[in-house]
Design a protein around this motif. Structure first.
Motif, mmCIF file in Angstrom:
data_model
loop_
_atom_site.group_PDB
_atom_site.id
_atom_site.type_symbol
_atom_site.label_atom_id
_atom_site.label_comp_id
_atom_site.label_asym_id
_atom_site.label_seq_id
_atom_site.Cartn_x
_atom_site.Cartn_y
_atom_site.Cartn_z
ATOM 1 N N ALA A 63 0.843 -1.186 0.000
ATOM 2 C CA ALA A 63 0.000 0.000 0.000
ATOM 3 C C ALA A 63 0.882 1.242 0.000
ATOM 4 O O ALA A 63 1.935 1.282 0.654
ATOM 5 C CB ALA A 63 -0.916 -0.005 1.222
ATOM 6 N N GLY A 64 0.476 2.242 -0.759
ATOM 7 C CA GLY A 64 1.229 3.483 -0.816
ATOM 8 C C GLY A 64 2.324 3.507 -1.859
ATOM 9 O O GLY A 64 3.090 4.478 -1.931
ATOM 10 N N TYR A 65 2.390 2.448 -2.677
ATOM 11 C CA TYR A 65 3.390 2.390 -3.750
ATOM 12 C C TYR A 65 2.706 1.918 -5.034
ATOM 13 O O TYR A 65 1.631 1.309 -5.019
ATOM 14 C CB TYR A 65 4.523 1.434 -3.403
ATOM 15 N N GLN A 66 3.369 2.168 -6.162
ATOM 16 C CA GLN A 66 2.904 1.665 -7.442
ATOM 17 C C GLN A 66 4.030 0.924 -8.144
ATOM 18 O O GLN A 66 5.211 1.224 -7.931
ATOM 19 C CB GLN A 66 2.414 2.814 -8.329
ATOM 20 N N VAL A 67 3.643 -0.056 -8.951
ATOM 21 C CA VAL A 67 4.613 -0.766 -9.789
ATOM 22 C C VAL A 67 4.512 -0.191 -11.194
ATOM 23 O O VAL A 67 3.512 0.438 -11.556
ATOM 24 C CB VAL A 67 4.349 -2.285 -9.805
ATOM 25 N N TYR B 77 1.014 -11.622 -18.799
ATOM 26 C CA TYR B 77 0.603 -11.075 -17.510
ATOM 27 C C TYR B 77 1.504 -11.451 -16.342
ATOM 28 O O TYR B 77 1.348 -10.891 -15.250
ATOM 29 C CB TYR B 77 -0.818 -11.540 -17.171
ATOM 30 N N GLY B 78 2.429 -12.393 -16.539
ATOM 31 C CA GLY B 78 3.260 -12.830 -15.432
ATOM 32 C C GLY B 78 2.664 -14.014 -14.702
ATOM 33 O O GLY B 78 1.735 -14.676 -15.201
ATOM 34 N N PRO B 79 3.147 -14.327 -13.495
ATOM 35 C CA PRO B 79 2.652 -15.493 -12.751
ATOM 36 C C PRO B 79 1.139 -15.437 -12.579
ATOM 37 O O PRO B 79 0.552 -14.375 -12.359
ATOM 38 C CB PRO B 79 3.375 -15.376 -11.406
ATOM 39 N N SER B 80 0.497 -16.601 -12.660
ATOM 40 C CA SER B 80 -0.952 -16.661 -12.554
ATOM 41 C C SER B 80 -1.428 -16.711 -11.109
ATOM 42 O O SER B 80 -2.637 -16.665 -10.855
ATOM 43 C CB SER B 80 -1.499 -17.862 -13.336
ATOM 44 N N THR B 81 -0.512 -16.819 -10.167
ATOM 45 C CA THR B 81 -0.811 -16.647 -8.745
ATOM 46 C C THR B 81 0.108 -15.550 -8.224
ATOM 47 O O THR B 81 1.331 -15.631 -8.395
ATOM 48 C CB THR B 81 -0.600 -17.953 -7.965
ATOM 49 N N TYR B 82 -0.472 -14.529 -7.616
ATOM 50 C CA TYR B 82 0.319 -13.388 -7.148
ATOM 51 C C TYR B 82 -0.518 -12.594 -6.154
ATOM 52 O O TYR B 82 -1.669 -12.955 -5.851
ATOM 53 C CB TYR B 82 0.756 -12.507 -8.320
ATOM 54 N N ALA B 83 0.018 -11.504 -5.647
ATOM 55 C CA ALA B 83 -0.711 -10.682 -4.682
ATOM 56 C C ALA B 83 -0.273 -9.227 -4.830
ATOM 57 O O ALA B 83 0.795 -8.928 -5.365
ATOM 58 C CB ALA B 83 -0.468 -11.169 -3.254
ATOM 59 N N PHE B 84 -1.126 -8.343 -4.346
ATOM 60 C CA PHE B 84 -0.787 -6.914 -4.289
ATOM 61 C C PHE B 84 -1.698 -6.262 -3.260
ATOM 62 O O PHE B 84 -2.737 -6.815 -2.873
ATOM 63 C CB PHE B 84 -0.944 -6.245 -5.660
ATOM 64 N N GLU B 85 -1.308 -5.087 -2.810
ATOM 65 C CA GLU B 85 -2.068 -4.378 -1.783
ATOM 66 C C GLU B 85 -2.421 -2.975 -2.254
ATOM 67 O O GLU B 85 -1.693 -2.370 -3.042
ATOM 68 C CB GLU B 85 -1.263 -4.302 -0.477
ATOM 69 N N TYR B 86 -3.550 -2.497 -1.771
ATOM 70 C CA TYR B 86 -3.966 -1.126 -2.042
ATOM 71 C C TYR B 86 -4.785 -0.686 -0.840
ATOM 72 O O TYR B 86 -5.732 -1.372 -0.443
ATOM 73 C CB TYR B 86 -4.795 -1.041 -3.320
ATOM 74 N N GLY B 87 -4.438 0.458 -0.262
ATOM 75 C CA GLY B 87 -5.151 0.929 0.916
ATOM 76 C C GLY B 87 -5.088 -0.090 2.035
ATOM 77 O O GLY B 87 -4.015 -0.594 2.381
ATOM 78 N N GLU C 52 -17.854 2.542 -22.048
ATOM 79 C CA GLU C 52 -18.557 3.287 -21.005
ATOM 80 C C GLU C 52 -17.737 3.418 -19.722
ATOM 81 O O GLU C 52 -18.074 4.221 -18.852
ATOM 82 C CB GLU C 52 -19.913 2.652 -20.693
ATOM 83 N N CYS C 53 -16.654 2.647 -19.597
ATOM 84 C CA CYS C 53 -15.801 2.735 -18.409
ATOM 85 C C CYS C 53 -14.714 3.801 -18.535
ATOM 86 O O CYS C 53 -14.037 4.114 -17.545
ATOM 87 C CB CYS C 53 -15.146 1.386 -18.127
ATOM 88 N N ILE C 54 -14.533 4.341 -19.727
ATOM 89 C CA ILE C 54 -13.523 5.383 -19.904
ATOM 90 C C ILE C 54 -13.917 6.594 -19.070
ATOM 91 O O ILE C 54 -15.056 7.055 -19.113
ATOM 92 C CB ILE C 54 -13.390 5.763 -21.394
ATOM 93 N N GLY C 55 -12.975 7.087 -18.286
ATOM 94 C CA GLY C 55 -13.264 8.192 -17.380
ATOM 95 C C GLY C 55 -13.678 7.750 -15.994
ATOM 96 O O GLY C 55 -14.026 8.585 -15.146
ATOM 97 N N THR C 56 -13.655 6.448 -15.720
ATOM 98 C CA THR C 56 -14.025 5.944 -14.405
ATOM 99 C C THR C 56 -13.131 6.525 -13.309
ATOM 100 O O THR C 56 -11.970 6.869 -13.541
ATOM 101 C CB THR C 56 -13.918 4.407 -14.375
ATOM 102 N N SER C 57 -13.668 6.583 -12.109
ATOM 103 C CA SER C 57 -12.870 6.998 -10.952
ATOM 104 C C SER C 57 -12.223 5.805 -10.260
ATOM 105 O O SER C 57 -11.494 5.984 -9.265
ATOM 106 C CB SER C 57 -13.754 7.747 -9.951
ATOM 107 N N ALA C 58 -12.480 4.587 -10.761
ATOM 108 C CA ALA C 58 -11.851 3.396 -10.177
ATOM 109 C C ALA C 58 -10.335 3.486 -10.291
ATOM 110 O O ALA C 58 -9.807 4.034 -11.257
ATOM 111 C CB ALA C 58 -12.359 2.138 -10.878
ATOM 112 N N LYS C 59 -9.642 2.942 -9.314
ATOM 113 C CA LYS C 59 -8.180 3.021 -9.281
ATOM 114 C C LYS C 59 -7.523 1.938 -10.123
ATOM 115 O O LYS C 59 -6.401 2.109 -10.590
ATOM 116 C CB LYS C 59 -7.682 2.927 -7.835
ATOM 117 N N PHE C 60 -8.186 0.819 -10.297
ATOM 118 C CA PHE C 60 -7.679 -0.245 -11.170
ATOM 119 C C PHE C 60 -8.813 -1.199 -11.475
ATOM 120 O O PHE C 60 -9.917 -1.082 -10.931
ATOM 121 C CB PHE C 60 -6.484 -0.979 -10.551
#
Length: 520
Positions: free
Chosen positions: A82-86, A226-236, A162-170
């Motif tokens: 959380a607090g970083y981007q790749v 896409y890389g490994p098919s099992t992985y993890a990441f954090e946000y907030g 219709e998703c272009i302009g979304t406020s979603a983060k990812f």
């Protein structure tokens, strides 16, 4: 395509020389101050960052260094904190990994990963700080499942635009990105990238390498993109764990289960996840259908904040797993089976824009979901493709009847994203109060009517099957787990009336709709 793979492998990280000790791999996670994805002398290492080889999970030391075991086919990845981007590619795909495949992928009908050569002396992962609010949204796409460029275009026009302009983060695609042709990954990626947010992907049973004789090699083309098919990441305050739960057997069939390696990965990673964080499991096939789900449940059931999501079934449902499913936590585990982008496999009559109606077999329209987090809490909102955000139900009631027939008439309401924790009520003429409806899982009336067109579409005109003109034939209707029923009251006066329906879901979101009918 091999040029693409090699370029990626050697451009996203510093690969300093080559290591001759092939039993371990090492590297550094660093603050990429100038965002050039190359570690410069003034760029410090980052401490306490999780890195994994898909089974073991380690954390970087105060200099940002890490070391992990390696074998001849290993995907290393940094777990975005959380607090970083790749870094992301031009297609908005996260570049959080390095694939070590010295001999490359086995030959199958679709290209996998080119040989990567000897293990680099240092595999360095760049990160950059980013602001992350505790409240944020994520787009969930289930099963775009495109068969050829025609259906790639359906995905783009029906949902992506219709998703272009979304406020979603990812965004996250929940598997079955394509329909048995991984060569289309590139086309799908280029289109979804137009939304303009990072996009994570999950492996589905239709994303496999045809001709692979071992489950280990079923996702080689997926890995190339896409890389490994099992992985993890954090946000907030949320830790996302993405799992390949499609296991291919030697006879070419598949089943839903997790490998021992994946179970170990989840166990090892959770040691680094604080109890106050929400753990979200992401997979293709529903968790409650996975054969060895109990092993995962045992790792999660004592945690206070868990949630999981999948696609695969081409229906939408909420499952609250308790002891009968093998979950023994103090409260049921919520598993959400998301709607599919392709609906019922892009089946159905085409509208004026040339896109099939693609109604799912439980009567819900095709679409996607918006998953919104606030700290370790979450809520889900379904969005039907190209429809208003408040289109959340269909009401079934005859348009016209004589007074004598209304006494035995049932109101049927399909609340697309409804669950056993939803309330659904109706208000009828002459009443000021609201009458509760009962949840009665059953078939959707409109889907049943559409299914009757099946024999008609087998007919031919001038030698051409009508299904080629009007659309592919639908599958058989399935039970909808979000159907509510109630009885109309007696003595409705003659005239034109309005039936009002309102529903409130488990997250406190309320929606309403009306249907006009006549008593003649």
């Amino acid at each position: 395509m091999k040029k693409f793979a090699s370029f990626y492998l050697f451009s996203s990280f510093i690969l300093s020389g080559f290591s001759y000790a092939q039993n371990t791999a090492s590297g550094t996670v660093y603050n990429d101050l100038n965002n050039n994805q190359v570690r410069d002398k003034n760029e410090p290492g980052l401490a306490n960052i999780c890195v994994s080889n898909g089974r073991e999970v380690t954390t970087t030391d105060k200099a940002g260094k890490w070391t992990l075991p390696v074998n001849g086919d290993t995907g290393f990845f940094v777990i975005k904190p959380a607090g970083y981007q790749v870094p992301v590619s031009a297609e908005q795909l996260p570049r959080h990994y390095y694939l070590h495949k010295p001999k490359g992928s086995p030959t199958t009908q679709t290209e996998g990963v080119a040989p990567t050569g000897p293990l680099p002396r240092s595999i360095d992962f760049p990160l950059r700080p980013q602001a992350e609010d505790k409240q944020f949204s994520v787009l969930l796409f289930g099963d775009p499942q495109a068969r050829g460029l025609t259906e790639v275009n359906y995905v783009m026009h029906d949902v992506v635009e219709e998703c272009i302009g979304t406020s979603a983060k990812f965004g996250i695609t929940l598997g079955d990105i394509v329909a048995d042709d991984p060569n289309l990954f590139g086309e799908i990626n280029a289109g979804v990238a137009q939304i303009g947010i990072p996009w994570y992907n999950t492996f589905g049973n239709h994303d496999f390498n045809r001709g692979a004789t071992d489950d280990q090699f079923s996702d080689e083309t997926f890995e190339r993109f896409y890389g490994p098919s099992t992985y993890a990441f954090e946000y907030g305050q949320v830790a996302f764990i993405v799992l390949k739960n499609i296991y291919f057997t030697p006879d070419g069939k598949y089943k839903s289960q997790f490998t021992d390696t994946q179970i170990d990965f989840v166990r090892n990673y959770l040691k680094h996840v604080p109890e106050n964080k929400l753990v979200v499991l992401v997979m293709h096939a529903p968790l409650v259908r996975s054969g060895n789900r109990n092993e995962l449940f045992q790792l999660l059931e004592k945690r206070p904040h868990t949630f999981s999501v999948s696609g695969h079934t081409h229906t939408m449902a909420h499952v609250f797993a308790d002891s009968k499913w093998g979950w023994n936590g103090p409260k049921p585990h919520h598993h959400f089976i998301n709607a599919t982008v392709c609906g019922s496999w892009w089946v159905g009559l085409k509208d004026e824009t040339g896109i099939p109606h693609a109604t799912m077999n439980d009567g819900a329209p095709n679409g996607y979901s918006i998953l919104t987090f606030n700290g370790n809490q979450y809520k889900i909102q379904f969005k039907a493709a190209r429809r208003p955000a408040d289109y959340q139900m269909n009401i079934y009631l005859p348009e016209e009847q004589s007074p004598a027939n209304w006494d035995t008439t049932q109101v049927v309401v399909n609340v697309f994203a409804g669950s056993a924790r939803s309330t659904v009520e109706m208000q009828v003429p002459g009443q000021t109060g609201w009458i509760p409806l009962s949840l009665k899982p059953s078939g959707d009336p409109a889907v049943a009517a559409m299914a009757q067109l099946g024999p008609f579409l087998d007919a031919t005109v001038d030698g051409t099957k009508l299904e080629k003109v009007f659309g592919w034939k639908m599958d058989e209707p399935e039970t909808s787990h979000h159907i509510w029923r109630g009885s109309m009251p007696k003595n409705i006066p003659k005239g034109t009336h309005r039936l009002s329906i309102r529903t409130t879901d488990q997250f406190g979101q309320t929606y309403s709709a009306s249907r006009i009918f006549r008593v003649r």
